[in-house]
Design a protein around this motif. Sequence first.
Motif, short mmCIF file in Angstrom:
data_model
loop_
_atom_site.label_atom_id
_atom_site.label_comp_id
_atom_site.label_asym_id
_atom_site.label_seq_id
_atom_site.Cartn_x
_atom_site.Cartn_y
_atom_site.Cartn_z
N VAL A 243 -13.28 69.80 29.42
CA VAL A 243 -14.61 69.19 29.45
C VAL A 243 -14.43 67.69 29.19
N ILE A 244 -15.09 66.86 29.97
CA ILE A 244 -14.92 65.42 29.87
C ILE A 244 -16.25 64.77 29.50
N ASP A 245 -16.19 63.50 29.06
CA ASP A 245 -17.48 62.83 28.81
C ASP A 245 -17.98 62.11 30.05
N ASP A 246 -17.08 61.52 30.85
CA ASP A 246 -17.49 60.82 32.06
C ASP A 246 -16.32 60.82 33.04
N HIS A 247 -16.59 61.20 34.29
CA HIS A 247 -15.51 61.36 35.26
C HIS A 247 -14.77 60.06 35.51
N GLU A 248 -15.49 58.98 35.72
CA GLU A 248 -14.84 57.70 36.04
C GLU A 248 -13.95 57.23 34.90
N GLN A 249 -14.48 57.27 33.68
CA GLN A 249 -13.69 56.79 32.54
C GLN A 249 -12.52 57.70 32.24
N CYS A 250 -12.74 59.01 32.30
CA CYS A 250 -11.67 59.94 31.93
C CYS A 250 -10.52 59.90 32.92
N THR A 251 -10.83 59.78 34.20
CA THR A 251 -9.75 59.75 35.19
C THR A 251 -9.05 58.40 35.21
N HIS A 252 -9.70 57.37 34.67
CA HIS A 252 -9.08 56.06 34.60
C HIS A 252 -8.30 55.86 33.31
N SER A 253 -8.89 56.28 32.18
CA SER A 253 -8.30 55.91 30.90
C SER A 253 -8.41 57.00 29.83
N GLY A 254 -8.80 58.20 30.21
CA GLY A 254 -8.92 59.28 29.23
C GLY A 254 -7.66 60.13 29.14
N GLU A 255 -7.75 61.22 28.41
CA GLU A 255 -6.59 62.10 28.23
C GLU A 255 -6.06 62.62 29.56
N ILE A 256 -6.92 62.82 30.53
CA ILE A 256 -6.45 63.38 31.81
C ILE A 256 -5.95 62.32 32.78
N ASN A 257 -5.98 61.03 32.39
CA ASN A 257 -5.72 59.99 33.39
C ASN A 257 -4.32 60.07 34.00
N VAL A 258 -3.32 60.39 33.21
CA VAL A 258 -1.95 60.42 33.74
C VAL A 258 -1.74 61.61 34.67
N PRO A 259 -2.03 62.84 34.25
CA PRO A 259 -1.85 63.97 35.17
C PRO A 259 -2.80 63.93 36.36
N TYR A 260 -3.98 63.36 36.19
CA TYR A 260 -4.92 63.24 37.31
C TYR A 260 -4.36 62.26 38.33
N GLY A 261 -3.83 61.15 37.86
CA GLY A 261 -3.25 60.17 38.77
C GLY A 261 -2.06 60.71 39.52
N ALA A 262 -1.31 61.62 38.86
CA ALA A 262 -0.14 62.22 39.49
C ALA A 262 -0.50 63.47 40.29
N LYS A 263 -1.79 63.79 40.35
CA LYS A 263 -2.30 64.96 41.07
C LYS A 263 -1.81 66.28 40.47
N VAL A 264 -1.39 66.23 39.22
CA VAL A 264 -1.10 67.46 38.49
C VAL A 264 -2.41 68.17 38.14
N LEU A 265 -3.44 67.37 37.87
CA LEU A 265 -4.79 67.88 37.69
C LEU A 265 -5.67 67.32 38.79
N THR A 266 -6.65 68.10 39.21
CA THR A 266 -7.63 67.65 40.19
C THR A 266 -9.03 67.94 39.65
N ASP A 267 -10.04 67.57 40.42
CA ASP A 267 -11.41 67.85 39.99
C ASP A 267 -11.65 69.35 39.80
N ALA A 268 -10.92 70.15 40.51
CA ALA A 268 -11.08 71.60 40.38
C ALA A 268 -10.66 72.11 38.99
N ASP A 269 -9.86 71.31 38.28
CA ASP A 269 -9.41 71.70 36.95
C ASP A 269 -10.37 71.26 35.85
#
Length: 330
Positions: A243-269
């Motif tokens: 669960v995230i607080d905001d998609h833009e911030q979390c994918t840029h600078s939140g806990e998920i930013n590194v795996p999301y950038g590497a496509k280890v995580l996607t929006d489906a996760d």
Amino acid sequence: MNTLLLDSGDVDEHARFGDVIDAVEQAFAAFERGTTQMPAKSYIDLPQYNGDFRSMPAYLNTGDWDAAGLKWVNVHPDNPADHDLPTVLGTMIYSDPETAFPLAIMDGTMLTMKRTGAAAAVATDHLAVEDATTLGIVGAGVQSYTQLEAITEVRPIEEVVVSDPDEERVRRFVDAFGDRFEVRAGSIAEAGHCDVLSTVTPVEDPIVGLEDVGDHTHVNAIGADAAGKHELSDELLQSATIVIDDHEQCTHSGEINVPYGAKVLTDADIHAEIGEIVVGSTAGRTDETGISVFDSTGLAIQDVAAAHVVYEHASEADEGLPFGLIDTDR
């Protein structure tokens, strides 16, 4: 008409956790309903000082009240050792949305600590097991204190395990809360096998793995607030309800930013934004939920909501220092 100056002591006194948690929850709901305005957090990067500035403006309307403000905040990790200053400093300008008059200028450092704890409490209330009595904390810095104080407002915490390589920090934390809880030092795995875990570190290499948490632990991932920061292993995130607080911030600078950038995580996760859960359009914890993770980057609407609480209580108590910032006779 005067502007109210509120120092850290004023903010601490008037940011009562029960009220701040309620206001932050209302802010998340307003965000989901679309009754907020929150431009993206902007950064001024200062590598020569190993720090940065962030500007965070926002407006929100909860239906019962509306408010606006701007927080000017920094993260300078060398401050404590080199300058005897906190890592995070901030100033909040709280304004009347109707007239734009600056109602208050208040300490944003304490405000940040309070609203961050409140956000974790909102997520814990919706995502942790109902009978949670144990809390683990990884990182014994200033944020750890408000994590405990806020989360105890929503769950009957009895036992606390704190993990930090700095033994002096751990000792101070234990001394601060030892008369209210059963508090002890422990490993990351011991902290992670509590009912609730809050991670409040600035690391870029994950320090909490899947094996370090319990089957139904709820994790508040607080530390990641800039691109590259990453406290939880990819395996843990892939196994969790995120669960995230905001998609833009979390994918840029939140806990998920590194795996999301590497496509280890996607929006489906990503299970949901916290606002969806608050308004009831998406379920929080269910009987089928195992590990849950709240990725908290900190939203400007949280600061405005907390500032609203502080200003209202301080005004009612006739506290703070009023001063004539604006010449209203012109």
